[in-house]
Write an enzyme that holds these catalytic residues in place. Structure first.
Site, PDB file in Angstrom:
ATOM      1  N   ASP A   1      -2.823   4.648  -2.614  1.00  0.00           N
ATOM      2  CA  ASP A   1      -3.819   5.258  -1.740  1.00  0.00           C
ATOM      3  C   ASP A   1      -4.245   6.631  -2.260  1.00  0.00           C
ATOM      4  O   ASP A   1      -3.392   7.437  -2.656  1.00  0.00           O
ATOM      5  CB  ASP A   1      -3.202   5.401  -0.330  1.00  0.00           C
ATOM      6  CG  ASP A   1      -4.196   5.837   0.723  1.00  0.00           C
ATOM      7  OD1 ASP A   1      -5.152   5.087   0.955  1.00  0.00           O
ATOM      8  OD2 ASP A   1      -4.008   6.925   1.304  1.00  0.00           O
TER       9      ASP A   1
ATOM     10  N   ASP B   1       0.860  -1.174   0.000  1.00  0.00           N
ATOM     11  CA  ASP B   1       0.000   0.000   0.000  1.00  0.00           C
ATOM     12  C   ASP B   1       0.905   1.235   0.000  1.00  0.00           C
ATOM     13  O   ASP B   1       1.672   1.447   0.940  1.00  0.00           O
ATOM     14  CB  ASP B   1      -0.857  -0.025   1.272  1.00  0.00           C
ATOM     15  CG  ASP B   1      -2.212   0.609   1.074  1.00  0.00           C
ATOM     16  OD1 ASP B   1      -2.279   1.626   0.376  1.00  0.00           O
ATOM     17  OD2 ASP B   1      -3.189   0.085   1.637  1.00  0.00           O
TER      18      ASP B   1
ATOM     19  N   HIS C   1     -10.971  -2.335   4.035  1.00  0.00           N
ATOM     20  CA  HIS C   1     -10.762  -1.952   5.426  1.00  0.00           C
ATOM     21  C   HIS C   1     -11.457  -0.646   5.813  1.00  0.00           C
ATOM     22  O   HIS C   1     -11.388  -0.233   6.969  1.00  0.00           O
ATOM     23  CB  HIS C   1      -9.253  -1.834   5.683  1.00  0.00           C
ATOM     24  CG  HIS C   1      -8.650  -0.729   4.863  1.00  0.00           C
ATOM     25  ND1 HIS C   1      -8.573  -0.791   3.493  1.00  0.00           N
ATOM     26  CD2 HIS C   1      -8.137   0.472   5.204  1.00  0.00           C
ATOM     27  CE1 HIS C   1      -8.028   0.332   3.035  1.00  0.00           C
ATOM     28  NE2 HIS C   1      -7.749   1.113   4.050  1.00  0.00           N
ATOM     29  N   ASP C   2     -12.064   0.028   4.848  1.00  0.00           N
ATOM     30  CA  ASP C   2     -12.782   1.272   5.131  1.00  0.00           C
ATOM     31  C   ASP C   2     -14.298   1.073   5.098  1.00  0.00           C
ATOM     32  O   ASP C   2     -15.048   2.020   5.356  1.00  0.00           O
ATOM     33  CB  ASP C   2     -12.442   2.342   4.070  1.00  0.00           C
ATOM     34  CG  ASP C   2     -10.989   2.795   4.126  1.00  0.00           C
ATOM     35  OD1 ASP C   2     -10.382   2.742   5.202  1.00  0.00           O
ATOM     36  OD2 ASP C   2     -10.471   3.216   3.065  1.00  0.00           O
TER      37      ASP C   2
ATOM     38  N   GLU D   1      -6.416   3.808  -6.202  1.00  0.00           N
ATOM     39  CA  GLU D   1      -7.656   4.075  -5.470  1.00  0.00           C
ATOM     40  C   GLU D   1      -8.180   5.448  -5.864  1.00  0.00           C
ATOM     41  O   GLU D   1      -7.499   6.455  -5.689  1.00  0.00           O
ATOM     42  CB  GLU D   1      -7.427   4.053  -3.949  1.00  0.00           C
ATOM     43  CG  GLU D   1      -8.732   4.183  -3.177  1.00  0.00           C
ATOM     44  CD  GLU D   1      -8.591   4.679  -1.732  1.00  0.00           C
ATOM     45  OE1 GLU D   1      -9.465   4.383  -0.913  1.00  0.00           O
ATOM     46  OE2 GLU D   1      -7.607   5.384  -1.423  1.00  0.00           O
TER      47      GLU D   1
HETATM   48  O1  TEU Z   1      -9.018   6.059   2.050  1.00  0.00           O
HETATM   49  C1  TEU Z   1      -9.474   7.093   1.228  1.00  0.00           C
HETATM   50  C2  TEU Z   1     -10.642   7.785   1.714  1.00  0.00           C
HETATM   51  O2  TEU Z   1     -11.100   8.710   1.057  1.00  0.00           O
HETATM   52  C3  TEU Z   1     -11.235   7.347   3.015  1.00  0.00           C
HETATM   53  O3  TEU Z   1     -10.807   8.202   3.996  1.00  0.00           O
HETATM   54  C4  TEU Z   1     -12.677   7.317   2.968  1.00  0.00           C
HETATM   55  O4  TEU Z   1     -13.219   8.572   2.714  1.00  0.00           O
HETATM   56  C5  TEU Z   1     -13.202   6.821   4.252  1.00  0.00           C
HETATM   57  O5  TEU Z   1     -12.397   5.798   4.727  1.00  0.00           O
HETATM   58  C6  TEU Z   1     -14.556   6.283   4.063  1.00  0.00           C
HETATM   59  O6  TEU Z   1     -14.959   5.786   5.271  1.00  0.00           O
HETATM   60  C7  TEU Z   1      -7.674   5.778   2.085  1.00  0.00           C
HETATM   61  C8  TEU Z   1      -7.434   4.582   2.984  1.00  0.00           C
HETATM   62  O7  TEU Z   1      -8.071   3.473   2.417  1.00  0.00           O
HETATM   63  C9  TEU Z   1      -7.913   4.904   4.361  1.00  0.00           C
HETATM   64  O8  TEU Z   1      -7.821   3.808   5.226  1.00  0.00           O
HETATM   65  C10 TEU Z   1      -7.081   6.050   4.864  1.00  0.00           C
HETATM   66  O9  TEU Z   1      -7.564   6.469   6.115  1.00  0.00           O
HETATM   67  C11 TEU Z   1      -7.109   7.236   3.904  1.00  0.00           C
HETATM   68  O10 TEU Z   1      -6.900   6.859   2.555  1.00  0.00           O
HETATM   69  C12 TEU Z   1      -6.012   8.221   4.244  1.00  0.00           C
HETATM   70  O11 TEU Z   1      -4.768   7.695   3.905  1.00  0.00           O
END
Ligand code: TEU
Ligand code: CA
Length: 547
Positions: A202, A101, A318-319, A244
């Site tokens: 990311d 990542d 994971h989000d 992403e």
């Molecule tokens: O996520 C991108 C992102 O836009 C997220 O913050 C999203 O809006 C949110 O998780 C929705 O619930 C990436 C990663 O996947 C995330 O884990 C990180 O926190 C974020 O970038 C910052 O690096």
């Protein structure tokens, strides 16, 4: 060099590991690299081709590793560089590549670059970040950070604000600065020398920000930056790269995943994922899933990238909350609906991603607010309390959408802490682990795990999964999601009942002449589909039959 015509990643399946929740090996309650090495048998059994590891680099863990303080070292919590190299090697021996990542939009505020940058305005690292002059209390503009609060943070010593799209501890890098870009390329090449199989980029659509214009995503120089990045690094190896991009449209995705290899292998976009929220609201403002819209969106992406781009297929990461709790039924029909969602997704064109525990039908959790660890969840709670929302109302959103739903420890078996750790887990284990766990499902041919395993295998056996042209069927049905894939030699038919009531698909005549590849009930008899029933059929060699 990559073979762009027929790259290996087109019939691959990727498994995402959230390292801190996968397997703890030393009893400190936090998953680690050694833990992953110890579970390679499991990954090999499932049959996946590559593992996307959420960040394991050195980090103060303000955002669980998405705040990196050293790109070229491993956080001691996860192990050492030697462990990482061992993982790459031992996974490689089993034909599994490791995808890292890459968090390139921002660093941690504890990264040496930022520590230097905030020393003075003429420090050589100052311009690695995005600064604006100002006076305390008068923000440069009203841009908000994704995790709440303003996107600007005051540094009194400098009389300047720095820009951060995520937490205050995640200052944005200044991609306009060619030295920043060069440092990043050198770091990536260094990882490529270590045998990394690919990269997940990311929030890549946010690197080319223009804060003065209010632009965060899709800035004017975005694709210029990405093409340079790709040319200077990825194109020197045979990698899988995944961008992403929350704000991608099919048109933008055709650029990100241009088959000429000038940007990434594929895009990871979220249009289908944002459908069940109120218009104008955020993900916390819940709304029922508009089923017709889901069909339209998936159909659009399948159709508009065909032959000219490549997509990722996913329900979970994971989000995101657990899909079986979100669009399936995590009660009575948990097993059926989890398999239905898997069959629906894995028949489509693109590279499928399985997020750890999805293959077991792991579900959302409901904890007291004190049980949550995620910075986004905790900030949301605070912000909405201050705005006057009732506790119960906020908790309803958190139960449905908190990122911690996906981050509870992997459920390996029915021993204490689900076999995840011998200590106290950093985030509580989902209490349903005695019923839902890997050990139980691996020996059951009717389990969700076994269904995923078959889907992974089918993708490798039949070229139609890679190349077949998508056609949506039963478009008007409020229950049925059905489609065909056709590559001229084979025809795949996928029919799913996306509801808890029996349904007629109108497709029974069609499938009667086809071979059943997979179903989600012990038998796939009858013309009517039972609740959440899904079936996958194949027709071979039509040319031959005609002779
Ligand atoms: O996520 C991108 C992102 O836009 C997220 O913050 C999203 O809006 C949110 O998780 C929705 O619930 C990436 C990663 O996947 C995330 O884990 C990180 O926190 C974020 O970038 C910052 O690096
Ligand atoms: Ca550990």
């Amino acid at each position: 060099m990559t073979n762009y015509k027929n790259p290996w990643w087109k019939n691959s399946v990727i498994y995402q590991i959230y390292p801190r929740s996968f397997q703890d090996s030393n009893g400190d309650g936090i998953g680690d690299i050694r833990g992953i090495i110890n579970r390679l048998d499991y990954l090999e059994d499932l049959g996946i081709d590559a593992v996307w590891l959420s960040p394991v680099c050195k980090s103060p863990q303000d955002d669980n590793g998405y705040d990196i303080s050293d790109y070229q070292d491993i956080d001691p919590m996860f192990g050492t560089l030697a462990d990482m190299e061992e993982l790459i090697r031992r996974a490689g021996e089993r034909g599994i590549r490791i995808i890292m990542d890459l968090v390139l939009n921002h660093t941690s505020d504890e990264h040496p670059w930022f520590l230097e940058a905030k020393k003075s305005r003429d420090n050589p690292y100052h311009d690695y970040y995005v600064w604006r002059d100002g006076t305390e209390g008068e923000l440069p503009n009203d841009l908000r950070a994704c995790f709440g609060g303003p996107a600007w943070q005051w540094v009194p010593e400098l009389g300047q604000y720095y820009f951060h799209q995520f937490s205050v501890k995640q200052p944005d890098l200044n991609w306009e600065n060619p030295r920043v870009r060069r440092e990043i390329y050198d770091m990536i090449l260094w990882w490529m020398d270590r045998g990394i199989g690919g990269f997940r980029l990311d929030v890549i659509d946010q690197i080319a920000k223009e804060p003065d214009l209010g632009i965060t995503n899709n800035g004017p120089r975005l694709h210029e930056f990405i093409r340079e990045l790709s040319r200077e690094t990825f194109q020197k190896g045979d990698l899988i790269t995944v961008g992403e991009a929350w704000g991608a449209t099919p048109e933008l995705a055709r650029r990100y995943s241009n088959p000429d290899g000038s940007e990434f292998s594929m895009v990871f976009q979220f249009e289908h994922i944002g459908l069940d929220q109120q218009e104008g609201g955020s993900k916390w403002d819940l709304a029922p899933l508009p089923f017709q819209k889901l069909k339209d969106v998936l159909d659009k992406w399948q159709t508009e990238l065909w032959g000219c781009g490549w997509n990722s297929l996913f329900w979970d990461n994971h989000d995101l909350p657990r899909i079986v709790s979100r669009w399936g039924d995590d009660g009575q029909y948990r097993v059926e609906s989890a398999k239905m969602l898997a069959i629906l997704l894995h028949g489509m064109q693109g590279t499928p991603y399985i997020y750890q525990g999805e293959e077991l039908g792991m579900t959302n959790v409901r904890y007291e607010i004190g049980g949550y660890k995620d910075i986004e969840t905790l900030n949301l709670y605070k912000e909405r309390r201050e705005l006057g929302y009732a506790h119960e109302e906020i908790m309803k959103s958190i139960y449905a959408r908190s990122r911690d739903n996906a981050r509870t420890p992997m459920q390996w078996d029915d021993s204490p802490q689900a076999g995840f750790t011998e200590g106290t887990p950093w985030l509580k284990v989902n209490p349903n682990y005695p019923e839902i766990n890997a050990a139980g499902q691996m020996k059951d041919p009717q389990s969700i795990y076994s269904c995923y395993k078959q889907l992974v295998r089918l993708r490798k056996e039949h070229p139609v999964f890679v190349d077949g042209r998508f056609e949506l069927l039963a478009r008007e049905s409020g229950q049925i999601f059905a489609y065909t894939r056709d590559d001229g030699k084979q025809r795949l038919l996928v029919v799913c009942n996306f509801s808890g009531e029996p349904a007629d698909s109108g497709l029974a005549e069609e499938w009667k002449s086809m071979e059943l590849l997979l179903g989600n009930y012990p038998d796939s008899q009858g013309d009517r589909l039972r609740p959440y029933e899904a079936r996958m059929y194949l027709q071979k060699c039509r040319q031959q039959e005609r002779v």
